[in-house]
Design a protein around this motif. Structure first.
Motif, PDB file in Angstrom:
ATOM      1  N   ARG A   6       0.836  -1.200   0.000  1.00 30.98           N
ATOM      2  CA  ARG A   6       0.000   0.000   0.000  1.00 30.98           C
ATOM      3  C   ARG A   6       0.876   1.259   0.000  1.00 30.98           C
ATOM      4  N   TRP A   9       2.278   1.876  -3.453  1.00 29.16           N
ATOM      5  CA  TRP A   9       1.270   2.433  -4.357  1.00 29.16           C
ATOM      6  C   TRP A   9       1.096   3.928  -4.091  1.00 29.16           C
ATOM      7  N   LEU A  10       1.041   4.293  -2.822  1.00 29.89           N
ATOM      8  CA  LEU A  10       0.897   5.707  -2.473  1.00 29.89           C
ATOM      9  C   LEU A  10       2.104   6.516  -2.949  1.00 29.89           C
ATOM     10  N   VAL A  13       1.700   7.148  -6.661  1.00 30.74           N
ATOM     11  CA  VAL A  13       0.742   8.229  -6.914  1.00 30.74           C
ATOM     12  C   VAL A  13       1.397   9.577  -6.640  1.00 30.74           C
ATOM     13  N   GLU A  14       2.089   9.682  -5.531  1.00 31.65           N
ATOM     14  CA  GLU A  14       2.766  10.932  -5.177  1.00 31.65           C
ATOM     15  C   GLU A  14       3.791  11.322  -6.242  1.00 31.65           C
ATOM     16  N   ILE A  53      -3.817   7.742 -12.011  1.00 33.19           N
ATOM     17  CA  ILE A  53      -3.950   7.925 -10.564  1.00 33.19           C
ATOM     18  C   ILE A  53      -5.240   7.288 -10.067  1.00 33.19           C
ATOM     19  N   ARG A  54      -6.310   7.459 -10.822  1.00 33.55           N
ATOM     20  CA  ARG A  54      -7.589   6.840 -10.447  1.00 33.55           C
ATOM     21  C   ARG A  54      -7.465   5.315 -10.454  1.00 33.55           C
ATOM     22  N   TYR A  56      -4.753   3.580  -9.859  1.00 34.70           N
ATOM     23  CA  TYR A  56      -4.018   3.222  -8.638  1.00 34.70           C
ATOM     24  C   TYR A  56      -4.929   3.311  -7.421  1.00 34.70           C
ATOM     25  N   GLY A  57      -5.783   4.324  -7.387  1.00 38.91           N
ATOM     26  CA  GLY A  57      -6.725   4.474  -6.277  1.00 38.91           C
ATOM     27  C   GLY A  57      -7.671   3.297  -6.185  1.00 38.91           C
ATOM     28  N   ASP A  58      -8.145   2.810  -7.329  1.00 34.24           N
ATOM     29  CA  ASP A  58      -9.027   1.640  -7.340  1.00 34.24           C
ATOM     30  C   ASP A  58      -8.301   0.418  -6.786  1.00 34.24           C
ATOM     31  N   LEU A  60      -5.784   0.482  -4.666  1.00 35.80           N
ATOM     32  CA  LEU A  60      -5.604   0.705  -3.236  1.00 35.80           C
ATOM     33  C   LEU A  60      -6.882   0.409  -2.464  1.00 35.80           C
ATOM     34  N   GLU A  61      -7.999   0.777  -3.047  1.00 37.90           N
ATOM     35  CA  GLU A  61      -9.279   0.558  -2.404  1.00 37.90           C
ATOM     36  C   GLU A  61      -9.548  -0.937  -2.216  1.00 37.90           C
TER      37      GLU A  61
END
Length: 63
Positions: A6, A9-10, A13-14, A53-54, A56-58, A60-61
């Motif tokens: 996690r 992944w963050l 994104v950063e 980015i979206r 990656y967010g999916d 992460l979720e």
């Protein structure tokens, strides 16, 4: 999740945001011409970096 933690992944994104989003001409232009909400929506729906980015967010979720 592709073998990444996690935290990794963050960090991805950063890195994307600092490389491409900070100082983005399109975001600044849309914000000035049509407002903050429009600029944000554009970034999320039309920008290839925003799409990544979206994505990656999916991931992460689900993690």
């Amino acid at each position: 999740m592709n073998g990444l933690t996690r935290k990794e992944w963050l960090e991805e994104v950063e890195e994307l945001m600092s490389m491409y989003c900070t100082g983005c001409f399109l975001k600044q232009h849309h914000k000035k011409e049509k407002g903050k909400r429009y600029a944000h929506k554009f970034c999320i729906t039309n920008c290839t970096v925003g799409s990544k980015i979206r994505e990656y967010g999916d991931k992460l979720e689900k993690h």
